[in-house]
Scaffold this active site. Structure first.
Site, PDB file in Angstrom:
ATOM      1  N   HIS A  54      65.069  17.185  65.477  1.00 53.83           N
ATOM      2  CA  HIS A  54      64.381  18.030  66.446  1.00 53.83           C
ATOM      3  C   HIS A  54      64.883  17.746  67.860  1.00 53.83           C
ATOM      4  O   HIS A  54      65.170  16.599  68.205  1.00 53.83           O
ATOM      5  CB  HIS A  54      62.869  17.758  66.421  1.00 53.83           C
ATOM      6  CG  HIS A  54      62.195  18.233  65.191  1.00 53.83           C
ATOM      7  ND1 HIS A  54      61.798  19.530  65.018  1.00 53.83           N
ATOM      8  CD2 HIS A  54      61.844  17.589  64.057  1.00 53.83           C
ATOM      9  CE1 HIS A  54      61.231  19.665  63.839  1.00 53.83           C
ATOM     10  NE2 HIS A  54      61.250  18.495  63.226  1.00 53.83           N
ATOM     11  N   ALA A  83      68.450   2.080  47.435  1.00 58.32           N
ATOM     12  CA  ALA A  83      67.213   2.861  47.434  1.00 58.32           C
ATOM     13  C   ALA A  83      66.625   2.965  48.842  1.00 58.32           C
ATOM     14  O   ALA A  83      66.726   2.037  49.642  1.00 58.32           O
ATOM     15  CB  ALA A  83      66.194   2.214  46.504  1.00 58.32           C
ATOM     16  N   ALA A  97      69.360  -1.500  50.626  1.00 55.39           N
ATOM     17  CA  ALA A  97      68.120  -0.754  50.427  1.00 55.39           C
ATOM     18  C   ALA A  97      67.269  -0.749  51.689  1.00 55.39           C
ATOM     19  O   ALA A  97      67.140  -1.768  52.372  1.00 55.39           O
ATOM     20  CB  ALA A  97      67.335  -1.360  49.269  1.00 55.39           C
TER      21      ALA A  97
END
Length: 84
Positions: free
Chosen positions: A12, A41, A59
């Protein structure tokens, strides 16, 4: 790529304080992920980032800048912790 990885090529705009963020549009940036790179992950990759060939992203890392080939990065924001 590990589960729940987010590759987000947009964000944005937010510079004009007099207008709601939702009405200011978006900016976009390319993302490139090199051959053999491994993303753990819950990794988040932000616009304008290149992840080099064979790199490892730990991760939960948030990648905000370039990751060199065959490097190992982790953390928020992601930073180098080793090489492979």
């Amino acid at each position: 790529m590990g589960p729940y990885t987010v590759i987000n090529s947009g964000n944005h705009e937010y510079r004009d304080r007099s207008r709601p963020i939702r009405g200011q549009g978006h900016t976009y940036g390319e993302i490139a992920i090199g051959h053999g790179a491994w993303l753990g992950a819950h990794v988040v990759v932000l616009p304008g980032v290149t992840i080099g060939e064979g790199a490892i992203v730990g991760a939960g890392a948030v990648v905000t800048r370039e990751v060199a080939p065959f490097s190992i990065v982790a953390g928020v924001p992601a930073s180098a912790i080793g090489e492979r």
